[in-house]
Design a protein around this motif. Structure first.
Motif, PDB file in Angstrom:
ATOM      1  N   MET A   1      -1.097  -9.356  20.673  1.00 30.19           N
ATOM      2  CA  MET A   1      -1.354  -9.212  19.232  1.00 30.19           C
ATOM      3  C   MET A   1      -2.848  -9.008  18.958  1.00 30.19           C
ATOM      4  N   ARG A   2      -3.695  -9.692  19.724  1.00 31.86           N
ATOM      5  CA  ARG A   2      -5.152  -9.580  19.510  1.00 31.86           C
ATOM      6  C   ARG A   2      -5.675  -8.228  19.995  1.00 31.86           C
ATOM      7  N   GLU A   3      -5.145  -7.733  21.116  1.00 35.17           N
ATOM      8  CA  GLU A   3      -5.706  -6.549  21.778  1.00 35.17           C
ATOM      9  C   GLU A   3      -4.754  -5.355  21.757  1.00 35.17           C
ATOM     10  N   ARG A   4      -3.831  -5.357  20.824  1.00 33.88           N
ATOM     11  CA  ARG A   4      -2.750  -4.371  20.848  1.00 33.88           C
ATOM     12  C   ARG A   4      -3.260  -2.933  20.927  1.00 33.88           C
ATOM     13  N   GLU A   5      -4.170  -2.535  20.087  1.00 34.39           N
ATOM     14  CA  GLU A   5      -4.629  -1.153  20.051  1.00 34.39           C
ATOM     15  C   GLU A   5      -5.230  -0.724  21.386  1.00 34.39           C
TER      16      GLU A   5
ATOM     17  N   ARG B   1       0.433 -13.500  22.480  1.00 33.02           N
ATOM     18  CA  ARG B   1      -0.699 -13.719  21.575  1.00 33.02           C
ATOM     19  C   ARG B   1      -1.863 -12.795  21.951  1.00 33.02           C
ATOM     20  N   ARG B   2      -2.077 -12.624  23.248  1.00 29.98           N
ATOM     21  CA  ARG B   2      -3.126 -11.700  23.683  1.00 29.98           C
ATOM     22  C   ARG B   2      -2.779 -10.280  23.257  1.00 29.98           C
TER      23      ARG B   2
ATOM     24  N   HIS C   1       4.541 -10.656  13.894  1.00 23.28           N
ATOM     25  CA  HIS C   1       4.322 -12.078  14.128  1.00 23.28           C
ATOM     26  C   HIS C   1       5.652 -12.833  14.226  1.00 23.28           C
TER      27      HIS C   1
END
Length: 451
Positions: free
Chosen positions: A137-141, A134-135, A106
Motif C-alpha cells: 500500500m505504501r509503495e504501490r506505484e 502494508r508495504r 484498505h
C-alpha cells in the motif's frame, strides 16, 4: 461487485458472508489451480452460499495472477508456503490497480490479513501477510512500475503462452491477450424449429434485454441473464452457446438437404450443444453422440431432452471404434477434438495457468489419432468437420495439414481455419451474419473423395 466500505458480499440466498471468508476460498482456488486442479472442480467444493462471490473473485484474481505473482516476488523474494502465497497473490491481484479493485483497497488488505488469522494453514504467518500488504500500500506505484517489464505481469499469461501466440499469430497476438482479460458475452442459439431469430429477439426486447443477431441462429446479449429467466429455455426454444461454436453444425451440413435421413456421428460430444444443434437443423437425421466419460454423457441426455430431440448417446472412446461401431458408415462426422482450450480462456481464466508448454504437442498426437481412427468410418463422398477451441496452430492447421499429407483420399473444402476473436472470420458463406464477439476456434471441413 463494486462496494463502498462494506466487508460483506451478498449471496444468492440474500444472506451475507464476511469478505475474509470469500478471500480464504478464493486463495484456495488459486492454490488448487497451481496444483493442477480446474477452477470448475474446485468451486464445487465451495459452500453454495459462498460460491457466487468466490467465483467472481477467483475470475478476477486469475485474470491478474501474472501481475500479482511478480509483485509478490518483489515483496518477498523467498516463496512463502503455498497457502500463504496464494492468499497474498489473491489480495495483490484484487488491489494492484484502482480501476479493477472490486472493494476499497484498505478493506481488501484488512480482510486478507483477517483471512490469514482465521485459517490454521496461514495463521502463523498472518504478521508476514500484514507486513507485505502494508508495504505494498505504501509503495504501490513504484512496485507496479517495477513489474511492468515482466512479460508475465504485463500480459497475465505464462511467458511460453505469450511467445507461442506471437509465433502463431504475429498480427493478432496482442488482441488475443487483451481480450482474454475481459468477460465473455452471453450468446444464445435460437431453436428455429420453434421460432425465428427475429421473433425471439422481440421477446428479449420486451424484457428489456438488448441483443444483436450473430451467425445464422444466434443472439448475443447486451447483459447476461440466468437461464431460468430466458423465455422458453426449459422448453428447448433456446440454448446458451458461443457464436463460434454455433458454426459447427451449419458448416458440417452446408449445402446438404437438411430433410434427408443422414447418418451423423458427433464424436467427443459432451455436453451435447453441437449434437442438439445438428438435430435442430436436420430433424430426420440419425445422430450418434459419443463421449468417453459416462457422467458427461448424462449431460448430453439432459440437453437433448430439454430440446425435445432424440439421438443415440453412447459412453465410448471415439479412438477405439472396434469397441462400439456397428460397421455402418456415416455420411458426416463432427470431431470436436480434445485440446488446450486456449481459445476459451476468457470464460475459463484458470486454463492459462493449468496448461504446460508441452500440452499442445501431446494433444496434437491425440487429435491425429482420433482423425486416423474415425476417417475409415466415413462414406466416400462424406465429410468430416474437425474443430478445436484452441488458437494454437499445433492443434489446428498443423494437425490438418499433416493428416492431408497422409490421406490422399481427403480433400479440404473451403473452411474458416483459425477464428481469432476480434477479427472477421474467413471461409464462411457470403450471406453469413457477423459473429460479433466470439471465442477462439479452429474449423477444417474434410471431404472423402469418391473411389
Amino acid at each position: 461487485m463494486k462496494q463502498n466500505d462494506t466487508i460483506h458480499a451478498h449471496t444468492m440466498q440474500g444472506q451475507s458472508a464476511p469478505l475474509w471468508r470469500l478471500l480464504q476460498s478464493t486463495a484456495a482456488a488459486v492454490q488448487a489451480t497451481r496444483q493442477g486442479r480446474s477452477l470448475t472442480a474446485q468451486l464445487e467444493s465451495v459452500p453454495a452460499e459462498l460460491r457466487p462471490g468466490v467465483q467472481a473473485l477467483s475470475f478476477q484474481v486469475l485474470r491478474h495472477l501474472g501481475r500479482a505473482t511478480a509483485l509478490r516476488q518483489c515483496l518477498a523474494s523467498k516463496t512463502p508456503p503455498p497457502a500463504v502465497d496464494a492468499l497474498l497473490c489473491s489480495a495483490l491481484a484484487l488491489c494492484w490497480r484502482d480501476a479493477d479493485a472490486v472493494y476499497p483497497i484498505h478493506t481488501l488488505v484488512n480482510q486478507a490479513v483477517e483471512a490469514a488469522r482465521q485459517q490454521r494453514s496461514t495463521q502463523a504467518q498472518s504478521g508476514f501477510v500484514n507486513a507485505c500488504l502494508r508495504r505494498f500500500m505504501r509503495e504501490r506505484e513504484a512496485l507496479v512500475q517495477r513489474t511492468d517489464t515482466d512479460v508475465q505481469a504485463q500480459w497475465n499469461h505464462p511467458r511460453w503462452w505469450v511467445e507461442r501466440l506471437q509465433a502463431d499469430h504475429p498480427l493478432h497476438w496482442q488482441t488475443l491477450l487483451t481480450l482474454a482479460q475481459t468477460p465473455a458475452p452471453m450468446t444464445l442459439r435460437v431453436n428455429t424449429q420453434h421460432q425465428g431469430v427475429a421473433d425471439y429477439k422481440k421477446k428479449l426486447d420486451a424484457l428489456g434485454v438488448p441483443s444483436q443477431a450473430v451467425g445464422d441462429h444466434g443472439l448475443q446479449l447486451g447483459k447476461a441473464l440466468p437461464v431460468q429467466h430466458l423465455p422458453g429455455f426449459s422448453e428447448g426454444h433456446v440454448s446458451v452457446q458461443d457464436a463460434a461454436a454455433q458454426l459447427a453444425a451449419p458448416l458440417l451440413m452446408q449445402g446438404l438437404d437438411k430433410q434427408a435421413e443422414w447418418r451423423i456421428l458427433d464424436a467427443c460430444a459432451a455436453p451435447g450443444g453441437k449434437t442438439g444443434h445438428l438435430l435442430e437443423l436436420c430433424p430426420k437425421a440419425s445422430v450418434v453422440a459419443l463421449d468417453v466419460d459416462a457422467s458427461r454423457c448424462e449431460r448430453i441426455h439432459q440437453n437433448l431432452r430439454r430440446l425435445g430431440v432424440q439421438g443415440q448417446v453412447m459412453a465410448a472412446d471415439a479412438g477405439q471404434p472396434a469397441d462400439w461401431w456397428n460397421g455402418q458408415a456415416f455420411d458426416a462426422i463432427l470431431l470436436d477434438a480434445p485440446c488446450t482450450a486456449s481459445g476459451i480462456v476468457r470464460r475459463h481464466p484458470d486454463v492459462r495457468w493449468l496448461r504446460r508448454p508441452t500440452d499442445s504437442g501431446q494433444l496434437a498426437k491425440t487429435q491425429a489419432m482420433l482423425l486416423k481412427a474415425l476417417w475409415p468410418l466415413l462414406k466416400p463422398g462424406g465429410r468430416l468437420l474437425y474443430c478445436t477451441c484452441s488458437v494454437f496452430k499445433a492443434e489446428g492447421d498443423e494437425t490438418v495439414q499433416a493428416f492431408l499429407q497422409r490421406n490422399t483420399d481427403a480433400h479440404l473444402r473451403p473452411s474458416p481455419g483459425h477464428l481469432i476473436p476480434g477479427q472477421p472470420p474467413a471461409g464462411l458463406p457470403v450471406d453469413h451474419n457477423p459473429l460479433g464477439e466470439h471465442d477462439g476456434f479452429y474449423y477444417a471441413l474434410l471431404e472423402k473423395r469418391q473411389g
